[in-house]
Design an enzyme around this catalytic site. Structure first.
Site, PDB file in Angstrom:
ATOM      1  N   SER A   1      14.062  20.120 -16.829  1.00  0.00           N
ATOM      2  CA  SER A   1      12.936  21.059 -16.823  1.00  0.00           C
ATOM      3  C   SER A   1      13.355  22.341 -17.515  1.00  0.00           C
ATOM      4  CB  SER A   1      12.501  21.357 -15.388  1.00  0.00           C
ATOM      5  OG  SER A   1      11.632  22.474 -15.334  1.00  0.00           O
TER       6      SER A   1
ATOM      7  N   HIS B   1       0.827  -1.212   0.000  1.00  0.00           N
ATOM      8  CA  HIS B   1       0.000   0.000   0.000  1.00  0.00           C
ATOM      9  C   HIS B   1       0.861   1.261   0.000  1.00  0.00           C
ATOM     10  CE1 HIS B   1      -3.504  -2.551   0.897  1.00  0.00           C
ATOM     11  NE2 HIS B   1      -2.713  -3.160   1.756  1.00  0.00           N
TER      12      HIS B   1
END
Length: 432
Positions: free
Chosen positions: A262, A141
């Site tokens: 970026s 999880h």
């Protein structure tokens, strides 16, 4: 598929030149078989091989008038062969050529994909052994569970792609059939011996029973296998993306000199290759539903499947070829940070050993429900207060009354979790 995601060898399979070459071979081999049966003159079959030529541009020109690609192809052949061309396509229908050709193309594509898988498997095996004993936290999880090793993570993905390879071998066999059976598959105007001869020459099996087409459950199987492989690609790519998150940074894609992450933020190192693989996997899996829907056709055939296959066969095989090659490169150059793995293992004060403490308490005579409550009570304080788990357990009268300090400390031995790594590796890699 756009050139950005195409590699030359796979893309060439779907170029008109290769398609028409296969069509020509099917027609020429059929003529040989017809000549051997005495249906057409031997000289006609020889003329097909000797004089037969085609030009994709000319075929396109003819098709603009005929609105039929196979007739356009045969017309172009006839322009080169001359009068003997009347013996081409005797007793055949267009799908005999189209479906047999598609079988050859998918077989060719399978061979490239199998080679791709072999290279990926080799990279995964090498890196798995490299990090066989490198401890890392296992997560369920997304939350810390118990220790594992990075080698075991990679071994699990190796096993998935090894299964994928076996499935693709089976799918390659399933798809590689030849149908030269005439208008509704009854061999009314052509001898089954022609089909057997063409199948042998083209490296295919004889389709046991066709209508006017090869049954599309074969194609559904093939593209479903490609979809499963794509799922395994995305599974591994997603793992890498999570491991590269700034908060985790246990592994990351190689970042080359001069690479930019970026346009706005010079510090960025993004998992762009793995994200790209996730996107490509979606494209490949998107072909599975249409392939399943193509099974259902009207009577002996319609052409509702045709346009779908003309798009999805090139797209899915080219995209998967590119994806497997890209994933191999990612694994081959993957940057791995064992120190970060150890740091994350130690992040929550030993909570990862909670099950060992639970089991030790039950072995010491405590009821499982009571042991669970005792361990969880202390574990929650670690979550909420940032305390040390072992220290809390030693100070808990209920726990310490059952387990002396030395036994509690033994429950926190990380080596306990790697005892069976060699056993698992032998299962996956065959006792190497």
């Amino acid at each position: 598929m756009i050139p950005r995601y195409s590699r030359p060898e796979m893309a060439a399979i779907w170029e008109p030149e290769n398609r028409y070459r296969i069509w020509f071979e099917i027609e020429a081999h059929a003529c040989d078989a017809q000549a051997a049966l005495g249906v057409i003159p031997k000289a006609a079959a020889e003329a097909v091989w000797k004089l037969g030529k085609f030009e994709p541009a000319r075929i396109d020109e003819i098709e603009r008038e005929t609105k039929h690609d196979v007739i356009a192809f045969l017309t172009n052949l006839a322009e080169h062969i001359g009068p003997e061309a009347r013996f081409l396509h005797q007793g055949m229908t267009s799908s005999d050529v189209l479906d047999t050709c598609l079988a050859v193309q998918l077989k060719q594509a399978s061979d490239i994909l199998l080679a791709d898988l072999d290279r990926l498997l080799a990279a995964l095996k090498r890196r798995a052994f490299e990090y066989k004993d490198t401890l890392t936290i296992g997560r369920s999880h997304g939350i810390h569970a118990e220790p594992t090793t990075f080698g075991l993570k990679l071994a699990g993905h190796y096993a998935a792609f090894d299964r994928a390879r076996a499935r693709l071998v089976a799918a390659r066999t399933d798809i590689a059939t030849c149908a030269i059976s005439g208008a509704v598959g009854t061999f009314a105007n052509i001898d089954p011996a022609v089909e057997r001869h063409v199948a042998e020459k083209m490296g295919l099996a004889v389709e046991p029973i066709s209508t006017q087409i090869i049954p599309r459950d074969r194609h559904a199987h093939f593209f479903s296998v490609l979809g499963i492989i794509a799922g395994s690609v995305e599974n591994l790519a997603t793992e890498i993306r999570h491991l590269q998150r700034s908060e985790v940074r246990e592994a990351e894609e190689f970042f080359s000199a001069g690479q930019k992450g970026s346009s706005a933020m010079p510090h960025k190192r993004n998992p762009v290759l793995s994200e790209n693989l996730t996107g490509l996997a979606r494209i490949i899996r998107a072909t599975v539903a249409p392939a399943l829907e193509n099974i259902t056709l009207w009577h002996e055939r319609d052409i509702s499947h045709s346009a779908v296959e003309r798009v999805m066969a090139p797209d899915a095989t080219i995209a998967l070829d590119f994806a497997l090659a890209r994933l191999t490169g990612v694994i081959d150059k993957l940057l791995v940070y064992p120190e970060a793995m150890q740091r994350n293992l130690d992040l929550y004060g030993g909570l990862v050993h909670s099950q060992r403490v639970l089991l030790a308490l039950t072995q010491a005579g405590m009821a499982r429900e009571e042991a669970y409550r005792a361990v969880q009570r202390n574990a929650m304080r670690v979550w909420q207060e940032g305390a040390d788990f072992l220290t809390l357990l030693k100070a808990d009268p209920e726990v310490a009354g059952r387990l002396p300090a030395a036994e509690l400390e033994a429950c926190f031995d990380l080596a306990y979790h790697t005892r069976q790594v060699d056993t698992i590796f032998k299962r996956v890699f065959g006792g190497v």
